[in-house]
Design a protein around this motif. Sequence first.
Motif, PDB file in Angstrom:
ATOM      1  N   GLY A 115       0.804  -1.221   0.000  1.00  0.00           N
ATOM      2  CA  GLY A 115       0.000   0.000   0.000  1.00  0.00           C
ATOM      3  C   GLY A 115       0.835   1.268   0.000  1.00  0.00           C
ATOM      4  O   GLY A 115       0.303   2.366   0.054  1.00  0.00           O
ATOM      5  N   HIS A 116       2.142   1.112  -0.046  1.00  0.00           N
ATOM      6  CA  HIS A 116       3.014   2.291  -0.105  1.00  0.00           C
ATOM      7  C   HIS A 116       4.276   1.941  -0.880  1.00  0.00           C
ATOM      8  O   HIS A 116       4.531   0.765  -1.161  1.00  0.00           O
ATOM      9  CB  HIS A 116       3.372   2.794   1.299  1.00  0.00           C
ATOM     10  CG  HIS A 116       3.921   1.721   2.199  1.00  0.00           C
ATOM     11  ND1 HIS A 116       5.245   1.330   2.173  1.00  0.00           N
ATOM     12  CD2 HIS A 116       3.314   0.929   3.121  1.00  0.00           C
ATOM     13  CE1 HIS A 116       5.438   0.362   3.060  1.00  0.00           C
ATOM     14  NE2 HIS A 116       4.286   0.093   3.651  1.00  0.00           N
ATOM     15  N   LEU A 117       5.041   2.954  -1.259  1.00  0.00           N
ATOM     16  CA  LEU A 117       6.326   2.679  -1.907  1.00  0.00           C
ATOM     17  C   LEU A 117       7.130   1.820  -0.939  1.00  0.00           C
ATOM     18  O   LEU A 117       7.157   2.077   0.262  1.00  0.00           O
ATOM     19  CB  LEU A 117       7.068   3.989  -2.219  1.00  0.00           C
ATOM     20  CG  LEU A 117       6.316   4.995  -3.109  1.00  0.00           C
ATOM     21  CD1 LEU A 117       7.211   6.212  -3.391  1.00  0.00           C
ATOM     22  CD2 LEU A 117       5.856   4.373  -4.413  1.00  0.00           C
ATOM     23  N   ALA A 118       7.751   0.760  -1.462  1.00  0.00           N
ATOM     24  CA  ALA A 118       8.397  -0.192  -0.549  1.00  0.00           C
ATOM     25  C   ALA A 118       9.676  -0.732  -1.168  1.00  0.00           C
ATOM     26  O   ALA A 118       9.799  -0.849  -2.389  1.00  0.00           O
ATOM     27  CB  ALA A 118       7.435  -1.345  -0.251  1.00  0.00           C
ATOM     28  N   ASP A 119      10.619  -1.078  -0.308  1.00  0.00           N
ATOM     29  CA  ASP A 119      11.884  -1.660  -0.749  1.00  0.00           C
ATOM     30  C   ASP A 119      11.683  -3.157  -0.942  1.00  0.00           C
ATOM     31  O   ASP A 119      11.558  -3.913   0.027  1.00  0.00           O
ATOM     32  CB  ASP A 119      12.974  -1.386   0.286  1.00  0.00           C
ATOM     33  CG  ASP A 119      14.355  -1.756  -0.245  1.00  0.00           C
ATOM     34  OD1 ASP A 119      14.446  -2.592  -1.166  1.00  0.00           O
ATOM     35  OD2 ASP A 119      15.340  -1.182   0.265  1.00  0.00           O
ATOM     36  N   VAL A 120      11.652  -3.569  -2.199  1.00  0.00           N
ATOM     37  CA  VAL A 120      11.363  -4.971  -2.513  1.00  0.00           C
ATOM     38  C   VAL A 120      12.416  -5.907  -1.920  1.00  0.00           C
ATOM     39  O   VAL A 120      12.143  -7.069  -1.629  1.00  0.00           O
ATOM     40  CB  VAL A 120      11.235  -5.157  -4.045  1.00  0.00           C
ATOM     41  CG1 VAL A 120      12.584  -4.964  -4.735  1.00  0.00           C
ATOM     42  CG2 VAL A 120      10.647  -6.523  -4.391  1.00  0.00           C
ATOM     43  N   ARG A 121      13.615  -5.404  -1.663  1.00  0.00           N
ATOM     44  CA  ARG A 121      14.674  -6.264  -1.123  1.00  0.00           C
ATOM     45  C   ARG A 121      14.302  -6.767   0.266  1.00  0.00           C
ATOM     46  O   ARG A 121      14.543  -7.914   0.610  1.00  0.00           O
ATOM     47  CB  ARG A 121      16.006  -5.487  -1.060  1.00  0.00           C
ATOM     48  CG  ARG A 121      16.546  -5.117  -2.435  1.00  0.00           C
ATOM     49  CD  ARG A 121      17.727  -4.189  -2.336  1.00  0.00           C
ATOM     50  NE  ARG A 121      17.387  -2.922  -1.688  1.00  0.00           N
ATOM     51  CZ  ARG A 121      18.200  -1.882  -1.640  1.00  0.00           C
ATOM     52  NH1 ARG A 121      19.406  -1.948  -2.185  1.00  0.00           N
ATOM     53  NH2 ARG A 121      17.829  -0.754  -1.048  1.00  0.00           N
ATOM     54  N   ARG A 122      13.689  -5.896   1.054  1.00  0.00           N
ATOM     55  CA  ARG A 122      13.289  -6.325   2.406  1.00  0.00           C
ATOM     56  C   ARG A 122      12.137  -7.310   2.349  1.00  0.00           C
ATOM     57  O   ARG A 122      12.058  -8.269   3.095  1.00  0.00           O
ATOM     58  CB  ARG A 122      12.896  -5.105   3.241  1.00  0.00           C
ATOM     59  CG  ARG A 122      14.075  -4.453   3.905  1.00  0.00           C
ATOM     60  CD  ARG A 122      13.675  -3.838   5.239  1.00  0.00           C
ATOM     61  NE  ARG A 122      12.732  -2.748   5.060  1.00  0.00           N
ATOM     62  CZ  ARG A 122      13.127  -1.518   4.745  1.00  0.00           C
ATOM     63  NH1 ARG A 122      14.399  -1.244   4.580  1.00  0.00           N
ATOM     64  NH2 ARG A 122      12.247  -0.563   4.597  1.00  0.00           N
ATOM     65  N   LEU A 123      11.241  -7.043   1.390  1.00  0.00           N
ATOM     66  CA  LEU A 123      10.063  -7.893   1.256  1.00  0.00           C
ATOM     67  C   LEU A 123      10.462  -9.321   0.866  1.00  0.00           C
ATOM     68  O   LEU A 123       9.866 -10.300   1.330  1.00  0.00           O
ATOM     69  CB  LEU A 123       9.184  -7.297   0.152  1.00  0.00           C
ATOM     70  CG  LEU A 123       7.685  -7.408   0.288  1.00  0.00           C
ATOM     71  CD1 LEU A 123       7.215  -6.726   1.558  1.00  0.00           C
ATOM     72  CD2 LEU A 123       7.014  -6.762  -0.921  1.00  0.00           C
TER      73      LEU A 123
END
Lengths: 199, 476
Positions: B464-472
């Motif tokens: 739901g927000h800009l997110a760092d895909v690496r952490r995900l």
Amino acid sequence: MEPFVALRSAAVPFARPNIDTDQILPARYLSRPRDDNHGAYLFRDLRLATDGSEVPDFPLNQPHWRDARIALGGRNFACGSSRENAVWAFYDHGVRAVIAPSFGDIFANNAVKNGMLAVTLPAADVATLIAQVQADPAAEIAVDLPSQTVTGPDGATYRFEIDPFAKKCLLEGLDEIAFTLNHAEEIAAFERRLGRDNY
Amino acid sequence: MPGSEAPEARTMFEKIWSRHRVLERDDGQTLLYVDRHLVHDGSAPAFEMLRSRGIAPRAPDRIFATPDHYVPTDPRTRQAIPNDEHRGMVEALERNAAVSGFRLFGLTDGNQGIVHVVGPEAGLSQPGMLIVCGDSHTSTHGALGALAFGIGSTEVAHVLATQSLWQRKPATMRITVDGKLGFGVTGKDVILAIIAQIGAAGATGHVIEYAGSAIRGLSMEGRLTLCNMSIEGGGRAGMVAPDDTTFQYIAGRPFAPQGHDWDAALMRWRALPSDPEARFDTEVTLDGDAVAPMVTWGNSPEDALPIDARIPDPAMEPDAERRAIMAGTFAYMGLIPGTPLEEVAVNRVFIGSCTNGRIEDLRAAAAVARGRRVAEGVTAWVVPGSAPVKRQAEAEGLDRIFTEAGFEWREAGCSMCLGTNGEIAAPGERVASTSNRNFRGRQGPGARTHLMGPAMAAAAAVTGHLADVRRLMVGG
């Protein structure tokens, strides 16, 4: 194509860098036919509010700049898409020359093909011209293609470079397609050389 | 030959340019022959210009067309296009193809798609070719070692009439990216990092060649994404030297050379890369190891930052003019200076376009979407770049991953990248988008666009927000 030789007019400034063709001609007007008046779409979403009323401080809505035939732009003016409709919007609005420190390549090419002059001048000179017309919106700028000069409201003259072929096309209103078709023999010869296995 | 001088070292660009020279004039203008002319449903005005002169296209066998700008990505038939003007553009293309006798990848034959996805996918775009199209993202095809650039309507008409185009030789720029791209870093991040460094006009007047180990290491699809956005850095064209990655990608595609022709083509293609001693007018370098997943915050692609950065603060900008411009950008984008990018909430997600609508892009997005749900209040679309990409994704089960996660799985087209077909975001809506331009109003009047890669867009959809895909993807 209508020739371009020389012009003296008020000059409407769009000083921001990177003004893109989506702002000049919003994409929803791209399916309009060429004989439609594209001047009505020029900067449509900056010039008019969502209720259709004029945005008071937008340059094109200023009394002296409504009928300006010259536009002054910021760096990388008309960057973005290849839509020739962006040139048509300026052209149909009556603008015949745009002066900026740099242009989106495709816009500058498209301008020449439509009889509109895109003049590149050093950023400092464009900034001077913009400051002068902002101080006195009635001030006029002159553009002269044969001598490749722009003359500011104070009489200062700036020489600009232009591709000799573009200059010829503009001065004579030359139809490039007709010109190239005169070279049909050379094109055919190239096609024969190209051969079957060379794409 | 004994006694002869060593040939002058040439760039790949110069090799392709000289091979296509029909004639050169004293004033420096060159008439270049066009190998492939790609056409889409926005090209109707050019055909109209030709018709008004009573001229027919010179080489219909070099023209390939597909409708992309005006097709809806919901229903699939032309008849279902509700807007008369839009339907008219698609009909005009079909009519022009029938009258002029050029190949149409039509809405109903299973091959339609975005023209810059279709060209490489069909094997039409090949190393050494000169390719033009009335669309600025024609630079995409340079990823295969072609010289490919966008032109306006009058130039399209000129190419239709003469199969050639007058050009003044542009300058050359080499952008070298060495190093190894980190986890979660893609071609999209590399090109956004490049544009952030050189600026939106950084390559104006230049043809770019991307080089270096990080570029060599990109897949064909990563290279297509990279070259696609050359125009956003001002470049006339972008290209990558063809290598085994390129040849493996082309081999076996419908329009790829076959048998003896393939062997002959390979010989020519292997001679295309720039000579080691070749000189470029401008050299730029970027550290590939240092590139992070990027997102844009402003209204120019140069306004790009690593996802773990904060939105800049205009108050910290010493230049008054730049400060004023930033204030305008913040007002339009509805952003608070200094906010961490990861705290910016989104309403819409668009995964697709000629930049990131290929199968690898959809796989990357699906890997993030798998087993997750699109966040409450977010509308997320996946729009494949072509009908073949859609079929391939469905064969791999990607469509189910997306739909189970709450994404809409749609038909192929340009769609929300520029909204010419009416698919736009509402005023004020914030879009995480894998497209190429974050201009004001690009995705609809008042719409706020943040550009990023496909996995990053999927991460924005599920959080739901800009997110760092690496952490995900690492931390879960």
